[in-house]
Scaffold this motif. Structure first.
Motif, short mmCIF file in Angstrom:
data_model
loop_
_atom_site.label_atom_id
_atom_site.label_comp_id
_atom_site.label_asym_id
_atom_site.label_seq_id
_atom_site.Cartn_x
_atom_site.Cartn_y
_atom_site.Cartn_z
N GLU A 38 0.92 -0.90 0.24
CA GLU A 38 -0.07 -0.15 0.26
C GLU A 38 1.18 1.41 0.38
O GLU A 38 0.35 2.43 -0.33
CB GLU A 38 -0.98 0.07 1.43
N GLU A 86 -3.19 11.91 -3.38
CA GLU A 86 -3.93 10.88 -3.12
C GLU A 86 -3.44 10.09 -4.12
O GLU A 86 -3.49 9.70 -5.45
CB GLU A 86 -5.25 10.77 -3.48
N ARG A 135 -3.23 3.92 -2.26
CA ARG A 135 -2.55 3.43 -1.10
C ARG A 135 -3.62 1.96 -0.95
O ARG A 135 -3.16 1.31 0.29
CB ARG A 135 -3.20 4.67 -0.40
N GLN A 136 -4.95 3.04 -1.21
CA GLN A 136 -5.90 1.49 -0.81
C GLN A 136 -6.79 1.19 -2.36
O GLN A 136 -6.80 1.71 -2.84
CB GLN A 136 -7.67 2.74 -0.36
N TYR A 168 -3.95 -2.26 -10.21
CA TYR A 168 -4.31 -2.42 -9.41
C TYR A 168 -5.69 -2.52 -9.21
O TYR A 168 -6.60 -1.38 -10.28
CB TYR A 168 -3.81 -1.05 -8.73
N TRP A 207 -9.14 0.43 -6.48
CA TRP A 207 -8.09 1.45 -6.34
C TRP A 207 -8.78 2.82 -5.80
O TRP A 207 -9.60 2.83 -6.60
CB TRP A 207 -6.98 2.28 -7.20
N LYS A 208 -9.06 3.22 -5.01
CA LYS A 208 -9.75 4.07 -4.37
C LYS A 208 -9.12 5.41 -4.29
O LYS A 208 -7.86 5.92 -3.29
CB LYS A 208 -10.34 3.71 -2.64
N GLU A 249 -13.55 4.61 -7.29
CA GLU A 249 -12.49 3.33 -6.89
C GLU A 249 -12.39 3.27 -8.60
O GLU A 249 -13.66 3.75 -9.75
CB GLU A 249 -13.38 2.20 -6.54
#
Length: 358
Positions: A124, A181, A184-185, A206, A209-210, A215
């Motif tokens: 992450e 951003e 990371r998530q 990925y 991805w948020k 997303e």
């Protein structure tokens, strides 16, 4: 005697010819009457090393790998012990992966030319780090093996960058409501490694991805060519980004920014005593000026904000202990020559003035 900038353009042109496989006679005759231009050597394939764990030495080319521990067992600290690292071409990030558990050799995939090596944290953090080299060679197979410490100077070199919570060098993100951003998530991630005739690199996927209030699925390809310090980055998503972002970790140095009239390509860079060895390290992001929205900072990064859309391309490079780039003035000359070479050539993968004798 050609100056530094002229040599950079010649290498760019020669590289374009070598990749495209075509040139008219006038171009060939012009090159024949100039100073010798370094020839790009085909990339070393993953199978070109005779024994995994033994560096290819002074081999010329490129190499990429993802090495995964096989046969290890968790210790009391949760870190895997025993077994051995085995190179794989594809890996899905395990749902239970823990940062620092030693599943991956140096925590993710790596890619290199004989000039420099890079790695991406396959977790992450998704930041990109630098392995500096003491001399031109391919080294990744020996880096990160049990019993070694790549944060300490070895014969081959060392990890030269303190990344912290930043993007490192050239990590990707989006700029949303005045804030970076990063990746990371996300719901899941996978990576594949390639070693081709003219470049090596990694491709990351990925899913979920948020970022930017939703997303999305992100695909990121990083590739490096023989003789080059440049990593070419190509990212894309089905859901367009409003503003793409990349950058360089902040270490308290004044950033170097190309002039507005620098040509097709510009740069954001830093130079100074910012390596983990305590000496000078240069880092740069190269971008097409037509893509640039803004250069700014946040708490951890010097940032390049690029036009939104479904994809973006840029490049980055690092210079450490290079006999031709030992001070700020020489680094600025390298930056300007590389930006000019990129502007003169469509062969953006392997254009780099670092391979030129100054």
């Amino acid at each position: 005697m050609l100056d530094f900038t002229q040599k950079a353009v010649l290498v760019a042109t020669a590289t374009l010819i070598s990749i495209s496989g075509c040139a008219d006679n006038s171009d060939s005759q012009a090159a024949a009457h100039s100073e010798p231009v370094p020839v790009q050597i085909a990339a070393q394939s993953a199978s070109s090393t005779s024994t995994y764990g033994t560096a290819p030495g002074a081999a010329i080319g490129t190499y990429a790998e993802l090495a995964v521990r096989r046969g290890g067992v968790p210790g009391e600290d949760g870190k895997l012990q025993g077994g051995e690292y085995v190179p794989v071409e594809f890996m899905q990030l395990p749902d239970d992966h823990q940062i620092g558990n030693r599943l991956f050799k140096y925590e993710g995939p790596g890619w290199e030319s004989e000039q420099v090596a890079y790695r991406l944290y396959f977790d992450e953090r998704a930041a990109i780090d630098i392995f500096g080299k003491t001399k031109p060679q391919l080294v990744l197979p020996q880096v990160g093996q049990d019993g070694t410490d790549y944060h300490a100077l070895a014969d081959w070199g060392m990890d030269v960058l303190k990344v912290g919570p930043s993007l490192g060098i050239g990590g990707v993100g989006v700029w949303h409501q005045g804030k970076l951003e990063g990746v990371r998530q996300f719901a899941s991630a996978s990576v594949s490694v390639f070693n081709e005739a003219d470049a090596s690199g990694v491709q990351l996927q990925y899913s979920g991805w948020k970022a930017a209030g939703g997303e999305r699925d992100l695909e990121m390809t990083l590739r490096i060519a023989p003789g080059s310090r440049l990593t070419q980055v190509h990212t894309k998503m089905e859901t367009p980004a409003e503003t793409w972002a990349t950058g360089i970790v902040r270490h308290g140095l004044e950033p170097l920014v190309s002039a507005h009239d620098s040509g097709e390509w510009g740069y954001l860079a830093t130079w100074g005593a910012q390596s983990l060895a305590g000496d000078n390290l240069g880092m740069a992001i190269f971008f097409r000026n037509e893509d640039l929205q803004q250069i700014t900072d946040d708490e951890y990064n010097h940032l390049v904000l690029l036009n939104g859309g479904s994809e973006v391309q840029y490049q980055f490079a690092a210079v450490w202990r290079d006999e031709n780039v030992q001070n700020r003035e020489q680094f600025v000359a390298y930056l300007n020559a590389t930006a000019l070479a990129l502007s003169k050539s469509n062969a953006v993968v392997s254009t780099d003035s670092s391979s030129i004798d100054n």
